[in-house]
Scaffold this motif. Structure first.
Motif, PDB file in Angstrom:
ATOM      1  N   ALA A 169       0.823  -1.212   0.000  1.00 30.63           N
ATOM      2  CA  ALA A 169       0.000   0.000   0.000  1.00 30.63           C
ATOM      3  C   ALA A 169       0.855   1.259   0.000  1.00 30.63           C
ATOM      4  O   ALA A 169       0.513   2.257  -0.645  1.00 30.63           O
ATOM      5  CB  ALA A 169      -0.930  -0.002   1.207  1.00 30.63           C
ATOM      6  N   ASP A 170       1.980   1.212   0.679  1.00 30.07           N
ATOM      7  CA  ASP A 170       2.846   2.387   0.800  1.00 30.07           C
ATOM      8  C   ASP A 170       3.472   2.809  -0.522  1.00 30.07           C
ATOM      9  O   ASP A 170       3.838   3.977  -0.691  1.00 30.07           O
ATOM     10  CB  ASP A 170       3.958   2.118   1.819  1.00 30.07           C
ATOM     11  CG  ASP A 170       3.443   2.067   3.251  1.00 30.07           C
ATOM     12  OD1 ASP A 170       2.323   2.565   3.492  1.00 30.07           O
ATOM     13  OD2 ASP A 170       4.170   1.526   4.115  1.00 30.07           O
ATOM     14  N   ILE A 171       3.621   1.875  -1.459  1.00 27.58           N
ATOM     15  CA  ILE A 171       4.351   2.187  -2.692  1.00 27.58           C
ATOM     16  C   ILE A 171       3.494   2.119  -3.939  1.00 27.58           C
ATOM     17  O   ILE A 171       3.969   2.406  -5.036  1.00 27.58           O
ATOM     18  CB  ILE A 171       5.558   1.238  -2.876  1.00 27.58           C
ATOM     19  CG1 ILE A 171       5.083  -0.208  -3.091  1.00 27.58           C
ATOM     20  CG2 ILE A 171       6.513   1.333  -1.699  1.00 27.58           C
ATOM     21  CD1 ILE A 171       6.184  -1.154  -3.540  1.00 27.58           C
ATOM     22  N   VAL A 172       2.234   1.759  -3.801  1.00 26.68           N
ATOM     23  CA  VAL A 172       1.419   1.458  -4.977  1.00 26.68           C
ATOM     24  C   VAL A 172       1.295   2.650  -5.932  1.00 26.68           C
ATOM     25  O   VAL A 172       1.169   2.475  -7.144  1.00 26.68           O
ATOM     26  CB  VAL A 172       0.027   0.945  -4.552  1.00 26.68           C
ATOM     27  CG1 VAL A 172      -0.801   2.050  -3.909  1.00 26.68           C
ATOM     28  CG2 VAL A 172      -0.712   0.328  -5.731  1.00 26.68           C
ATOM     29  N   ALA A 173       1.351   3.863  -5.401  1.00 29.26           N
ATOM     30  CA  ALA A 173       1.206   5.040  -6.257  1.00 29.26           C
ATOM     31  C   ALA A 173       2.436   5.312  -7.115  1.00 29.26           C
ATOM     32  O   ALA A 173       2.377   6.112  -8.049  1.00 29.26           O
ATOM     33  CB  ALA A 173       0.899   6.265  -5.405  1.00 29.26           C
ATOM     34  N   ASP A 174       3.542   4.643  -6.826  1.00 31.03           N
ATOM     35  CA  ASP A 174       4.821   5.001  -7.444  1.00 31.03           C
ATOM     36  C   ASP A 174       5.279   4.055  -8.547  1.00 31.03           C
ATOM     37  O   ASP A 174       6.319   4.303  -9.162  1.00 31.03           O
ATOM     38  CB  ASP A 174       5.917   5.056  -6.371  1.00 31.03           C
ATOM     39  CG  ASP A 174       5.592   6.044  -5.266  1.00 31.03           C
ATOM     40  OD1 ASP A 174       4.965   7.078  -5.577  1.00 31.03           O
ATOM     41  OD2 ASP A 174       5.960   5.791  -4.100  1.00 31.03           O
ATOM     42  N   TYR A 175       4.540   2.965  -8.801  1.00 29.77           N
ATOM     43  CA  TYR A 175       5.033   1.952  -9.732  1.00 29.77           C
ATOM     44  C   TYR A 175       3.949   1.509 -10.715  1.00 29.77           C
ATOM     45  O   TYR A 175       2.751   1.606 -10.435  1.00 29.77           O
ATOM     46  CB  TYR A 175       5.578   0.747  -8.957  1.00 29.77           C
ATOM     47  CG  TYR A 175       6.794   1.105  -8.141  1.00 29.77           C
ATOM     48  CD1 TYR A 175       8.056   1.144  -8.738  1.00 29.77           C
ATOM     49  CD2 TYR A 175       6.678   1.463  -6.803  1.00 29.77           C
ATOM     50  CE1 TYR A 175       9.169   1.523  -8.014  1.00 29.77           C
ATOM     51  CE2 TYR A 175       7.791   1.842  -6.062  1.00 29.77           C
ATOM     52  CZ  TYR A 175       9.034   1.867  -6.675  1.00 29.77           C
ATOM     53  OH  TYR A 175      10.136   2.254  -5.952  1.00 29.77           O
TER      54      TYR A 175
END
Length: 416
Positions: A131-137
Motif C-alpha cells: 500500500a505504501d508504494i502502490v502510487a509510485d510503480y
C-alpha cells in the motif's frame, strides 16, 4: 473446496487487515520532479507562435505515438519487487523472482526495478508495504503467501499490474478471489517433490531417505507428498525397498488439522531445530534428505555437512553452491519451482498488452517444475537422470499425477 481451504489457511496462519489507498495516478510530494521556470520571454513566445503547420503535425504525431506506446505497455515500466525479510539476495525464493525481473530488464533496458524489503514477515506489514508504494510503480511483484491480502489494494489501483508469487489473492474473509490486475501463480510442488523422491530412492546407499519441511502449509505438504510418491514409484518400478524415515515427534498437521506425518520443524526460520532434526534422521541411517524448510533448512544442511556419506537435495532453486563442503559438495540435486521464468513471462505480457488477471497453478507442461540435472550442478548418475527424465515426460503428459495436499490423492493410494 479450494476457496474453503484457502479460508482455512488464512484463518489458521494469518490475521490481517486490508489497507485502502489512493488512486495510482496521485504522486506524493517526495516523488515530484523539481519545479521548473515556465516563464517564456516575449521573443520565445513569438517564435513559438510562428511554428509551421508541419511542425505542429510532427508534434501531434509524436504525441500520438507516445500515447499508443503507453497504451500497449511499451512505455518504460517502473517495477517494484516486495520481498520477505530475507530480501532479494537470499540465494533462494526471493532472489529467483528478482532474477526474472533482471532478465526482463536486459531485454527492456528502459525499465527499472526497485527492491522493497518487508523486514518483519508479518502479514499485515506485508500488505501495508505494498500500500505504501502502490502510487509510485507500474508493476509490483509480491513474493510469498503473506501478500495474499493485496486484493483490495489492486482493485483500488486498476492502473497498476500485480504479479503475486506462491499465493492467490483473497478477500477480507480469506476467500480466494480473481482480480483483473493480479496475475497470481502457484506451482505444482508435488511434481518437483516427485523428482526429488525418485533421485533419493535411485541414489541411496543405505536405503533410508527422508524429507524435512518447515510448516505444513499446502506448498510444503505438496513437496512432502510428491517426494513420498517418487520413492514409491522407484520401489515399485525398480523392485527396491527404500524406506522413508519419519520422526513421530515432528509429524506435521496441515491447515485442516489433518496429520500428514513427515518431518516438520515448525518454522521457516529455526536453524537450530533444523540441525536437531537433521542429526536425528542421520542417526536413524538416512543418507539422503530432501529439504523444503526455508532458512530452517540451513540447519539440516549443516548437519549433513558434518556427517559422513550423507547428501542433501535442495528446494525451489539450484542450491548446489550452498553444498560446498571443503573440496566436496553435499548437494545431490535440487527440486525446482521455476519462478524466474514465469515472472519474466508476466512482465513481457505487460509490455505486449496481453496481461490479464488470473489465478494459475503452473506445472511441468509449461516447464515450471523440474529438477537440476546439468553437469557440474548435480551429482546424479547418468542412469538416474535417464529414469527421472522418462518419468518427467509422463508427469508432463498427465500419466503420472503425484499426490498433493488437496488434489484428492494421497501417497498411500498413489498409482499411475
Amino acid at each position: 473446496m479450494k476457496k474453503k481451504v484457502l479460508a482455512l489457511i488464512l484463518s489458521s496462519v494469518m490475521a490481517f487487515s486490508l489497507f485502502g489507498c489512493g488512486n495510482s495516478d496521485a504522486q506524493s510530494s517526495t516523488n515530484e520532479a523539481p519545479a521548473e521556470d515556465t516563464t517564456e520571454s516575449t521573443d520565445e513566445q513569438e517564435a513559438a507562435s510562428a511554428e509551421t503547420p508541419e511542425a505542429d503535425a510532427e508534434s501531434t504525431d509524436e504525441t500520438a505515438e507516445a500515447d499508443a506506446a503507453e497504451a500497449t505497455g511499451d512505455a518504460a515500466l517502473k517495477i517494484a519487487i516486495v520481498s520477505s525479510p530475507s530480501g532479494v539476495d537470499d540465494g533462494s525464493f526471493n532472489e529467483d523472482n528478482y532474477n526474472g525481473i533482471l532478465t526482463f530488464i536486459e531485454s527492456h533496458p528502459d525499465c527499472t526495478v526497485t527492491p522493497v524489503q518487508e523486514t518483519t514477515g508479518d502479514v499485515t506489514a506485508a500488505v501495508q508495504a505494498v500500500a505504501d508504494i502502490v502510487a509510485d510503480y507500474d508493476v509490483i511483484v509480491c513474493c510469498g503467501f503473506q501478500f495474499a491480502g493485496i486484493a483490495t489494494i489492486a482493485q483500488e489501483n486498476p492502473d497498476v499490474d500485480f504479479v503475486l508469487v506462491d499465493s492467490f489473492p483473497s478477500d477480507a474473509e480469506g476467500n480466494e478471489v480473481t482480480v483483473d490486475n493480479i496475475y497470481a501463480m502457484q506451482f505444482a510442488e508435488q511434481e518437483s517433490g516427485f523428482f526429488a523422491g525418485m533421485a533419493a530412492a535411485l541414489e541411496t546407499k543405505s536405503n533410508k531417505v527422508a524429507v524435512v519441511n518447515g510448516i505444513a502449509y499446502p506448498s510444503n505438504v505438496n513437496y512432502q507428498y510428491g517426494f513420498e510418491c517418487g520413492v514409491k514409484y522407484v520401489n515399485e518400478t525398480e523392485g527396491t525397498d527404500v524406506e522413508i524415515v519419519e520422526l513421530a515427534s515432528y509429524a506435521g498437521t496441515d491447515v485442516t488439522g489433518a496429520d500428514v506425518g513427515g518431518n516438520y520443524i515448525g518454522s521457516f526460520a529455526d536453524e537450530a531445530t533444523g540441525k536437531v532434526v537433521g542429526n536425528a534422521l542421520i542417526a536413524e541411517g538416512v543418507d539422503i534428505v530432501f529439504v523444503a524448510a526455508g532458512a530452517s533448512g540451513n540447519g539440516v544442511l549443516t548437519a549433513v555437512k558434518e556427517a559422513e556419506g550423507v547428501s542433501f537435495i535442495g528446494c525451489d532453486v539450484d542450491q548446489y553452491d550452498d553444498g560446498a563442503n571443503g573440496d566436496a559438495n553435499v548437494v545431490l540435486t535440487s527440486a525446482l519451482k521455476v519462478m524466474h521464468l514465469n515472472v519474466e513471462r508476466s512482465l513481457n505480457s505487460v509490455v505486449d498488452g496481453s496481461f490479464k488477471g488470473a489465478n494459475v497453478v503452473l506445472q511441468a507442461d509449461t516447464d515450471s517444475t523440474g529438477y537440476v540435472k546439468e553437469d557440474g550442478r548435480c551429482q546424479l548418475s547418468a542412469e538416474t537422470i535417464s529414469k527421472i527424465d522418462a518419468a518427467y515426460e509422463q508427469v508432463k503428459g498427465g500419466t503420472i499425477v503425484p499426490a498433493a495436499n488437496f488434489n484428492g490423492v494421497t501417497p498411500e493410494d498413489f498409482t499411475w
